[in-house]
Design a protein around this motif. Structure first.
Motif, PDB file in Angstrom:
ATOM      1  N   VAL A 143       0.952  -1.131  -0.069  1.00 19.79           N
ATOM      2  CA  VAL A 143       0.236  -0.206   0.002  1.00 19.79           C
ATOM      3  C   VAL A 143       1.141   1.289   0.130  1.00 19.79           C
ATOM      4  O   VAL A 143       1.565   1.014   0.747  1.00 19.79           O
ATOM      5  N   PHE A 196       0.476   5.476   0.592  1.00 19.22           N
ATOM      6  CA  PHE A 196       0.084   6.476   1.200  1.00 19.22           C
ATOM      7  C   PHE A 196       1.110   7.872   0.980  1.00 19.22           C
ATOM      8  O   PHE A 196       2.220   7.949   1.344  1.00 19.22           O
ATOM      9  N   LEU A 222      -4.621   7.170  -0.004  1.00 22.13           N
ATOM     10  CA  LEU A 222      -3.911   5.868  -0.755  1.00 22.13           C
ATOM     11  C   LEU A 222      -4.312   6.687  -2.231  1.00 22.13           C
ATOM     12  O   LEU A 222      -5.275   6.885  -2.801  1.00 22.13           O
TER      13      LEU A 222
END
Length: 293
Positions: A230, A232, A255
């Motif tokens: 992920v 961000f 995100l």
């Protein structure tokens, strides 16, 4: 969640998903004596399960305050969530405090005589599904609109275009396992856990996702492992950690990229998936212009 200063006191919170079982929470840092950090644990109002906390000697009100402080937790009756709140009693910035969360193993592996016996035939649960564990990821980007990836990734690191919502499909999902996921939209509280095929987030309203969490559930979940990344804001890509809410350095970063995959667990540790953004071979298919939900 972002830190909230209050007369020299900073408070930050995060939520972690836990499946039924026994867990050990341990304070695994030693901050300076003049800059104490306390960590409080309590059940969050998400999930169908319940949690019982058993503090060790010297720990009161489920508050961990120093190196070695320990709490044992029992999760029962379904998936539950723990709200982890840090209290910083000062204004300065220090290294992040490490809270160790370990699940107590109750499998045959705890036996002193346990050994993996080689077999000519792989485990049926793995053999039947080893090549059918790809996710199809559909996401709604801030400007590009809806995109679909059969490679399980969308977005790009360091992009100024954030992800507003997403859904994960598992076309050839094996029996006995499913994926749960959740998110937090900027300006809102934690969302509910949903299973594959369900959208989370809000499309077309210009609100980014600032926190996401993923976990495997089902009787056969031990045969599979979640992998991925992920990203961000402008922060470095983070490896996906199952059963944990993930967010940026301050909790406010949007995100911008998501990569998720599932790997069958075999007798040997499966190779960790590389970040898909290390190569430009995979492409996302933009299928619609940005539109309101």
């Amino acid at each position: 969640m972002p830190s909230q200063p209050l007369d020299g006191l900073k408070i930050s919170s995060r939520v972690t998903l836990l499946e039924p079982g026994m867990y050990i929470f341990r304070y695994a840092s030693q901050p300076p004596a003049d800059k104490p950090v306390c960590i409080a644990l309590q059940q969050a109002p998400l999930g169908k399960g319940s949690i019982d906390f058993f503090p060790a000697e010297g720990v009161s009100k489920n508050m961990l305050t120093k190196l070695g402080d320990t709490i044992v937790a029992r999760v029962k009756s379904g998936v539950a969530t723990v709200l982890i709140t840090e209290y910083h009693m000062f204004d300065d910035i220090i290294d992040p405090v490490d809270l160790r969360i370990d699940r107590i193993d109750t499998s045959p592996a705890i036996m002193r005589t346990f050994a993996v016996v080689a077999s000519a035939e792989p485990a049926p649960a793995i053999a039947a599904t080893a090549s059918t564990t790809a996710f199809e990821l559909t996401a709604h980007l801030q400007r590009s609109g809806e995109v679909v990836s059969t490679e399980g990734w969308v977005g790009a690191p360091e992009s100024d275009e954030f992800i507003e919502s997403f859904a994960i499909n598992w076309p050839h999902k094996p029996d006995g396992v499913d994926l749960l996921y959740t998110c937090m939209v900027a300006g809102s509280g934690p969302g509910r856990n949903v299973s594959t095929g369900t959208f989370v987030g809000v499309r077309g309203e210009g609100l980014p996702l600032i926190c996401v969490g993923f976990s495997l559930v089902g009787a056969q979940r031990k045969h599979y492992e979640l992998t991925g990344h992920v990203v961000f804001g402008n922060a470095e890509p983070q490896r996906l950690i199952a059963n944990q809410m993930m967010h940026g350095p301050t909790g406010n970063e949007p995100l911008v990229a998501l990569h998720i995959a599932v790997t069958p667990v075999t007798k040997m540790n499966a190779a960790r998936s590389k970040s898909p953004w290390e190569t430009s071979a995979s492409m996302q298919n933009i299928i619609a212009a940005s539109q309101t939900a």
